[in-house]
Design a protein around this motif. Sequence first.
Motif, PDB file in Angstrom:
ATOM      1  N   LYS A 117     -85.562  98.443  42.646  1.00 55.87           N
ATOM      2  CA  LYS A 117     -86.851  98.871  42.089  1.00 55.87           C
ATOM      3  C   LYS A 117     -86.713 100.194  41.358  1.00 55.87           C
ATOM      4  O   LYS A 117     -87.203 100.346  40.230  1.00 55.87           O
ATOM      5  CB  LYS A 117     -87.872  98.986  43.221  1.00 55.87           C
ATOM      6  N   ARG A 118     -86.029 101.149  41.985  1.00 54.52           N
ATOM      7  CA  ARG A 118     -85.817 102.442  41.331  1.00 54.52           C
ATOM      8  C   ARG A 118     -84.993 102.294  40.066  1.00 54.52           C
ATOM      9  O   ARG A 118     -85.321 102.852  39.010  1.00 54.52           O
ATOM     10  CB  ARG A 118     -85.129 103.395  42.302  1.00 54.52           C
ATOM     11  N   GLY A 119     -83.900 101.519  40.142  1.00 54.21           N
ATOM     12  CA  GLY A 119     -83.065 101.313  38.960  1.00 54.21           C
ATOM     13  C   GLY A 119     -83.800 100.593  37.844  1.00 54.21           C
ATOM     14  O   GLY A 119     -83.581 100.871  36.667  1.00 54.21           O
ATOM     15  N   GLY A 120     -84.700  99.665  38.210  1.00 56.60           N
ATOM     16  CA  GLY A 120     -85.463  98.951  37.192  1.00 56.60           C
ATOM     17  C   GLY A 120     -86.408  99.862  36.426  1.00 56.60           C
ATOM     18  O   GLY A 120     -86.510  99.777  35.199  1.00 56.60           O
ATOM     19  N   PHE A 121     -87.088 100.755  37.137  1.00 58.42           N
ATOM     20  CA  PHE A 121     -87.998 101.683  36.456  1.00 58.42           C
ATOM     21  C   PHE A 121     -87.220 102.653  35.564  1.00 58.42           C
ATOM     22  O   PHE A 121     -87.672 102.983  34.458  1.00 58.42           O
ATOM     23  CB  PHE A 121     -88.823 102.457  37.472  1.00 58.42           C
ATOM     24  N   LEU A 122     -86.066 103.112  36.028  1.00 57.73           N
ATOM     25  CA  LEU A 122     -85.262 104.014  35.204  1.00 57.73           C
ATOM     26  C   LEU A 122     -84.725 103.290  33.968  1.00 57.73           C
ATOM     27  O   LEU A 122     -84.633 103.888  32.892  1.00 57.73           O
ATOM     28  CB  LEU A 122     -84.102 104.580  36.033  1.00 57.73           C
ATOM     29  N   ALA A 123     -84.364 102.011  34.130  1.00 55.38           N
ATOM     30  CA  ALA A 123     -83.904 101.242  32.969  1.00 55.38           C
ATOM     31  C   ALA A 123     -85.027 101.040  31.959  1.00 55.38           C
ATOM     32  O   ALA A 123     -84.810 101.124  30.743  1.00 55.38           O
ATOM     33  CB  ALA A 123     -83.350  99.898  33.434  1.00 55.38           C
ATOM     34  N   LEU A 124     -86.231 100.776  32.442  1.00 56.87           N
ATOM     35  CA  LEU A 124     -87.365 100.621  31.538  1.00 56.87           C
ATOM     36  C   LEU A 124     -87.633 101.905  30.762  1.00 56.87           C
ATOM     37  O   LEU A 124     -88.026 101.860  29.589  1.00 56.87           O
ATOM     38  CB  LEU A 124     -88.609 100.209  32.325  1.00 56.87           C
ATOM     39  N   ILE A 181     -96.208 106.314  29.123  1.00 54.31           N
ATOM     40  CA  ILE A 181     -95.595 105.240  29.900  1.00 54.31           C
ATOM     41  C   ILE A 181     -94.242 105.676  30.439  1.00 54.31           C
ATOM     42  O   ILE A 181     -93.859 105.335  31.560  1.00 54.31           O
ATOM     43  CB  ILE A 181     -95.466 103.973  29.031  1.00 54.31           C
ATOM     44  N   TRP A 182     -93.503 106.449  29.644  1.00 51.71           N
ATOM     45  CA  TRP A 182     -92.207 106.976  30.086  1.00 51.71           C
ATOM     46  C   TRP A 182     -92.365 107.835  31.330  1.00 51.71           C
ATOM     47  O   TRP A 182     -91.609 107.700  32.298  1.00 51.71           O
ATOM     48  CB  TRP A 182     -91.585 107.772  28.945  1.00 51.71           C
ATOM     49  N   PHE A 183     -93.356 108.709  31.333  1.00 49.88           N
ATOM     50  CA  PHE A 183     -93.616 109.540  32.512  1.00 49.88           C
ATOM     51  C   PHE A 183     -94.079 108.691  33.693  1.00 49.88           C
ATOM     52  O   PHE A 183     -93.720 108.960  34.845  1.00 49.88           O
ATOM     53  CB  PHE A 183     -94.656 110.612  32.188  1.00 49.88           C
ATOM     54  N   ALA A 184     -94.897 107.670  33.433  1.00 51.52           N
ATOM     55  CA  ALA A 184     -95.378 106.802  34.516  1.00 51.52           C
ATOM     56  C   ALA A 184     -94.215 106.072  35.180  1.00 51.52           C
ATOM     57  O   ALA A 184     -94.167 105.963  36.423  1.00 51.52           O
ATOM     58  CB  ALA A 184     -96.389 105.799  33.967  1.00 51.52           C
ATOM     59  N   PHE A 185     -93.274 105.578  34.397  1.00 47.94           N
ATOM     60  CA  PHE A 185     -92.105 104.925  34.983  1.00 47.94           C
ATOM     61  C   PHE A 185     -91.255 105.914  35.778  1.00 47.94           C
ATOM     62  O   PHE A 185     -90.666 105.553  36.802  1.00 47.94           O
ATOM     63  CB  PHE A 185     -91.260 104.279  33.884  1.00 47.94           C
ATOM     64  N   GLY A 186     -91.194 107.159  35.312  1.00 50.07           N
ATOM     65  CA  GLY A 186     -90.464 108.170  36.069  1.00 50.07           C
ATOM     66  C   GLY A 186     -91.096 108.446  37.424  1.00 50.07           C
ATOM     67  O   GLY A 186     -90.399 108.580  38.436  1.00 50.07           O
ATOM     68  N   LEU A 187     -92.425 108.523  37.466  1.00 51.84           N
ATOM     69  CA  LEU A 187     -93.119 108.731  38.739  1.00 51.84           C
ATOM     70  C   LEU A 187     -92.921 107.531  39.668  1.00 51.84           C
ATOM     71  O   LEU A 187     -92.750 107.701  40.885  1.00 51.84           O
ATOM     72  CB  LEU A 187     -94.607 108.963  38.484  1.00 51.84           C
ATOM     73  N   ALA A 188     -92.946 106.325  39.109  1.00 52.46           N
ATOM     74  CA  ALA A 188     -92.722 105.131  39.934  1.00 52.46           C
ATOM     75  C   ALA A 188     -91.311 105.120  40.497  1.00 52.46           C
ATOM     76  O   ALA A 188     -91.094 104.716  41.648  1.00 52.46           O
ATOM     77  CB  ALA A 188     -92.980 103.881  39.104  1.00 52.46           C
ATOM     78  N   ARG A 194     -88.391 107.981  47.179  1.00 56.36           N
ATOM     79  CA  ARG A 194     -88.939 108.519  48.421  1.00 56.36           C
ATOM     80  C   ARG A 194     -89.006 107.438  49.496  1.00 56.36           C
ATOM     81  O   ARG A 194     -88.712 107.703  50.679  1.00 56.36           O
ATOM     82  CB  ARG A 194     -90.329 109.112  48.179  1.00 56.36           C
ATOM     83  N   GLU A 195     -89.415 106.233  49.109  1.00 56.41           N
ATOM     84  CA  GLU A 195     -89.449 105.126  50.072  1.00 56.41           C
ATOM     85  C   GLU A 195     -88.056 104.812  50.592  1.00 56.41           C
ATOM     86  O   GLU A 195     -87.873 104.516  51.785  1.00 56.41           O
ATOM     87  CB  GLU A 195     -90.060 103.893  49.403  1.00 56.41           C
ATOM     88  N   LEU A 196     -87.066 104.883  49.721  1.00 54.35           N
ATOM     89  CA  LEU A 196     -85.689 104.625  50.131  1.00 54.35           C
ATOM     90  C   LEU A 196     -85.186 105.707  51.073  1.00 54.35           C
ATOM     91  O   LEU A 196     -84.530 105.415  52.088  1.00 54.35           O
ATOM     92  CB  LEU A 196     -84.795 104.534  48.896  1.00 54.35           C
TER      93      LEU A 196
END
Length: 205
Positions: A117-124, A181-188, A194-196
Amino acid sequence: MKDSERPSTPEIVWKSIGGKEEASMDITFTPDQLNAMARSRERENLWGQRIGLILFTGLAGVCAYNVISVHQIWLRLSLAWLFAWSCLLVLGVGRGPRRMNPTESCASFLRRSYETKRGGFLALRRYLFLLIPPFLASWWTGGALRLSRLRALGVEPSSRLYEFSSGPWPFIILLVSLVLIWFAFGLAAKKAERELDELRRRTQE
């Protein structure tokens, strides 16, 4: 009165309470809790991948149709770029974990899921920069087509809508939207991290 006999100061009390709260945060997850979290994560992964595949496949289909129907060469190239970008996202959505392997523990599956999930948001976030060239080219070369459509709809050249469409504002708004959107993906991605971290701290594996 001696210093040792003085009552606790508010700062000491605050630190004591803070220490107890921090200690309570490190309580290990029980097997039942991990199992419930894993099952919930499986459902979220399944629905998330389905929605992503539907959205990105639909976008790819629209781009492919417009590549054939549009006659302007630069617009065709821009739409072909968007089609390739959509296909890249479709391939990325299908790589994430859906269900837990039979030999895999709940904690291991959750860690793998959060990492993906983290890697997917960073890739986006990285893929968003690939949208700037086609958007810029389509805005620059499609201005005449956009204005002719407005005139066909009865919009006068002296109107504010016509002036807005003929200026750089549509591209600026689109660029600002991409930045947000770039910032939103960074926050996600940070939330997934944090969950990890919490999962690693509260599991014994």
